[in-house]
Write a protein that holds these residues in place. Structure first.
Motif, mmCIF file in Angstrom:
data_model
loop_
_atom_site.group_PDB
_atom_site.id
_atom_site.type_symbol
_atom_site.label_atom_id
_atom_site.label_comp_id
_atom_site.label_asym_id
_atom_site.label_seq_id
_atom_site.Cartn_x
_atom_site.Cartn_y
_atom_site.Cartn_z
ATOM 1 N N ILE A 50 5.988 -3.869 3.108
ATOM 2 C CA ILE A 50 5.383 -3.505 1.827
ATOM 3 C C ILE A 50 5.368 -1.980 1.717
ATOM 4 O O ILE A 50 4.979 -1.287 2.666
ATOM 5 C CB ILE A 50 3.961 -4.107 1.663
ATOM 6 N N PHE B 292 -2.447 -7.806 -0.034
ATOM 7 C CA PHE B 292 -1.295 -8.597 -0.465
ATOM 8 C C PHE B 292 -1.592 -10.050 -0.135
ATOM 9 O O PHE B 292 -1.841 -10.391 1.026
ATOM 10 C CB PHE B 292 -0.046 -8.125 0.288
ATOM 11 N N ILE C 192 5.037 -12.175 4.236
ATOM 12 C CA ILE C 192 5.313 -10.787 3.906
ATOM 13 C C ILE C 192 5.819 -10.084 5.164
ATOM 14 O O ILE C 192 5.267 -10.248 6.246
ATOM 15 C CB ILE C 192 4.052 -10.101 3.333
ATOM 16 N N TYR D 290 -5.105 -1.394 1.051
ATOM 17 C CA TYR D 290 -4.047 -2.153 0.396
ATOM 18 C C TYR D 290 -4.210 -3.630 0.731
ATOM 19 O O TYR D 290 -4.672 -3.986 1.810
ATOM 20 C CB TYR D 290 -2.667 -1.670 0.861
ATOM 21 N N PRO E 17 3.713 0.393 -0.635
ATOM 22 C CA PRO E 17 2.755 0.454 -1.732
ATOM 23 C C PRO E 17 2.416 1.863 -2.222
ATOM 24 O O PRO E 17 1.675 2.012 -3.187
ATOM 25 C CB PRO E 17 1.514 -0.198 -1.120
ATOM 26 N N GLU F 139 7.808 1.150 -5.739
ATOM 27 C CA GLU F 139 7.179 0.136 -4.887
ATOM 28 C C GLU F 139 8.164 -0.999 -4.596
ATOM 29 O O GLU F 139 8.999 -1.334 -5.439
ATOM 30 C CB GLU F 139 5.954 -0.475 -5.587
ATOM 31 N N PHE G 166 8.395 -4.902 -2.011
ATOM 32 C CA PHE G 166 7.930 -5.756 -0.920
ATOM 33 C C PHE G 166 9.122 -6.564 -0.420
ATOM 34 O O PHE G 166 10.114 -6.768 -1.143
ATOM 35 C CB PHE G 166 6.799 -6.689 -1.360
ATOM 36 N N PHE H 108 0.444 -2.508 -6.116
ATOM 37 C CA PHE H 108 -0.308 -2.551 -4.856
ATOM 38 C C PHE H 108 -1.127 -1.264 -4.771
ATOM 39 O O PHE H 108 -0.678 -0.238 -4.267
ATOM 40 C CB PHE H 108 0.651 -2.703 -3.676
ATOM 41 N N SER I 215 -2.482 -9.210 -6.006
ATOM 42 C CA SER I 215 -2.974 -7.958 -5.427
ATOM 43 C C SER I 215 -4.189 -7.482 -6.211
ATOM 44 O O SER I 215 -4.166 -7.427 -7.445
ATOM 45 C CB SER I 215 -1.870 -6.885 -5.460
#
Length: 553
Positions: free
Chosen positions: A26, A163, A23, A161, A28, A36, A38, A151, A59
């Motif tokens: 992000i 992920f 990742i 948050y 969120p 949203e 990512f 998220f 998530s």
């Protein structure tokens, strides 16, 4: 708490690099009218693009007593080497001050998603023991046609948050935003196991089980900062460990664009390296490397070697040729040799941690022509509780191969330790704990091995048993915030210097305090921003020197 492993090393060599994503951004908490998204980053330098079909994103969400997981099975779409993959709740999508952004690969709300071998599911925890859907402790819940809160912002003292990303059912990267603890969030760890289906284009459907009691021990990345409204989290260097920050006016999201070249920021791994070039009638050169130090939570390490023939010298890019990949599962100082051709090739070393991110991308220079000597500028010994801490400083560290610490015991010379030189150029500090303190005078010297093949010796030093005039200790150790030191001074008023060095010996701060006879408490609020890890606190003046080892959680 981070620990140093001193066990054995296990290496498995592979000749192929596969798609490996982490990742990278992000978003969120979109504002009104925004979506949203990512961004994934492919750390591989394979010559061809790879599919994200085998990847699954998870998530955790909470709303009152309702809790569970969103699961995104990624579709059969391509991600290029050193490239990006962006998923959003809409195509095109809006974020921060940008509208109708088309830098997006897929939407999890796409009605044709299943035809591309992907899906979105919402699993809600239930206690009805109904396993017809594949999970005894969860039930499938309808997902909104335009789901824009995958998220979820969680309340409480844990991570706001989260992920998780899996490849073929194996957790390869996890991230917690607004995480004010170094531990895995307890509310997620307490969830029952979840079975997740993987739909792919080239192999039959399969299911993997996520046991949260198991993955809570895995490596993860986190940021302590809260993002506020209409913001998110990004890495300031693509795929690089320790570079996460919250997005803000000065650090905006850049979906499908580089955030900065991969590199080293706050490396937790030190690897000693040197290259010996082949002679006139030889076709290959050799690279010697060994692990010098690493914290326990970075294992297993993936060490990759490349020929640096890309478009930008000393940087990893898609044109660089892969030589070898080695997996290191635990700590050892065993030296390893890699032969390569052509013999004049420039070499890059890439180290990836258990969290899936880059610890460092390092260019390895040629050292064959270096013939200058190594200089030991200082060598001292101090008593620390029942041990002796020996420290020395090297002026031309890039020329050092190794040091053997010798103890002179009567007429005998006893080898106490072998310390491999680090890869830092210029000045470097070294430390060694000697555990055999016995209240007698001890004599030590260093046998110094130069990379040129020359061997020299340091001066001989001694440590005698003396009455301690300064007693120092951390008030709490490990330390969660800044360092607070208790100093008992048996002398009249004394000015003491506090020096703090990191695990590699780099000086981070130096400060003077005036102490009175008796007990003193010294506050170091500047250390509150220090990263987690090991530190050396050096306390003293011209005639006194104490060293404390500190752990920052």
């Amino acid at each position: 708490m981070k620990q140093i492993f001193t066990l054995s090393i296990l290496m498995i060599v592979s000749s192929t690099i596969f798609c490996q994503v982490v990742i990278n951004e992000i978003y969120p908490d979109p504002g009104a009218g925004r979506h949203e998204f990512f961004e994934l980053y492919n750390t591989s330098t394979s010559s061809a693009s790879s599919s994200v079909d085998a990847y699954t994103i998870m998530s955790y969400f909470e709303s009152g007593t309702t809790k569970g997981f969103y699961v995104l099975d990624l579709p059969d779409l391509l991600i290029p080497p050193k490239g990006f993959f962006v998923g959003s709740s809409a195509m095109p999508f809006n974020y921060q001050i940008t509208n109708n952004c088309t830098d997006v690969n897929y939407s999890w709300n796409d009605p044709l998603l299943t035809s591309k071998f992907g899906y979105i599911k919402k699993w809600v925890q239930a206690n009805d023991n109904n396993g017809i859907d594949g999970n005894l402790n969860y039930n499938l819940s309808p997902v909104l046609l335009s789901e824009n809160d995958v998220f979820v912002n969680l309340s409480g003292s844990g991570a706001a948050y989260n992920f998780f990303i899996f490849k073929n059912g194996v957790l390869i990267n996890a991230f917690f935003g607004n995480n004010n603890s170094s531990s895995f969030p307890v509310n997620i760890a307490a969830m029952p196991a979840l079975n997740i289906e993987v739909v792919t284009s080239n192999i039959p459907l399969f299911t993997f089980n996520v046991s949260f009691n198991v993955i809570k021990h895995k490596a993860f990345e986190s940021v302590t900062a809260s993002i506020g409204s209409d913001n998110g989290y990004i890495r300031t260097k693509d795929g690089t460990c320790g570079t996460w920050t919250k997005s803000s006016a000065g650090v905006n999201h850049t979906p499908a664009k580089s955030n900065g070249k991969p590199g080293t920021i706050a490396s937790e791994v030190q690897m000693g390296t040197s290259i010996l070039r082949g002679g006139e009638f030889e076709t290959t050169s050799s690279l010697t490397y060994s692990l010098i130090s690493a914290t326990a939570n970075v294992f297993p390490l993936e060490v990759q070697f490349y020929i640096d023939n890309g478009s930008i010298a000393t940087e990893l890019d898609a044109a660089d040729s892969h030589l070898e990949t080695v997996m290191i599962n635990s700590f050892s100082t065993i030296q390893n040799v890699l032969n390569f051709a052509p013999k004049d090739a420039e070499i890059l070393m890439v180290i990836k941690t258990a969290a899936g991110c880059f610890d460092q991308v390092k260019y390895i220079p040629n050292i064959q022509a270096i013939i200058l000597p190594v200089t030991i500028t200082s060598f001292s010994a101090t008593k620390e509780n029942a041990k002796i801490l020996l420290s020395w400083t090297v002026a031309e560290n890039e020329l050092l191969d190794k040091v053997i610490l010798e103890k002179l015991d009567g007429q005998q010379v006893v080898e106490r330790a072998v310390i491999i030189g680090t890869d830092r150029a210029g000045v470097e500090n070294y430390f060694y704990n000697e555990s055999s303190y016995n209240n007698l005078t001890s004599y030590y010297r260093l046998k110094v091995f130069h990379k040129s093949g020359k061997i020299t010796y340091s001066k001989t030093i001694s440590l005698q048993s003396i009455e301690e005039s300064i007693v120092a200790s951390l008030i709490t150790n490990p330390v969660k915030d800044h360092f607070r030191i208790r100093v008992v001074n048996n002398n009249p008023s004394t000015q003491l210097q506090i020096r703090i060095l990191d695990q590699s010996g780099k000086l981070l701060m130096s400060k003077f305090f005036k102490t009175v006879k008796g007990e003193n408490t010294l506050e170091l609020p500047e250390t509150g921003s220090f990263h987690k890890g090991f530190y050396y606190i050096e306390i003293g003046n011209a005639g006194i020197k104490k060293i404390i080892k500190a752990i920052k959680r």
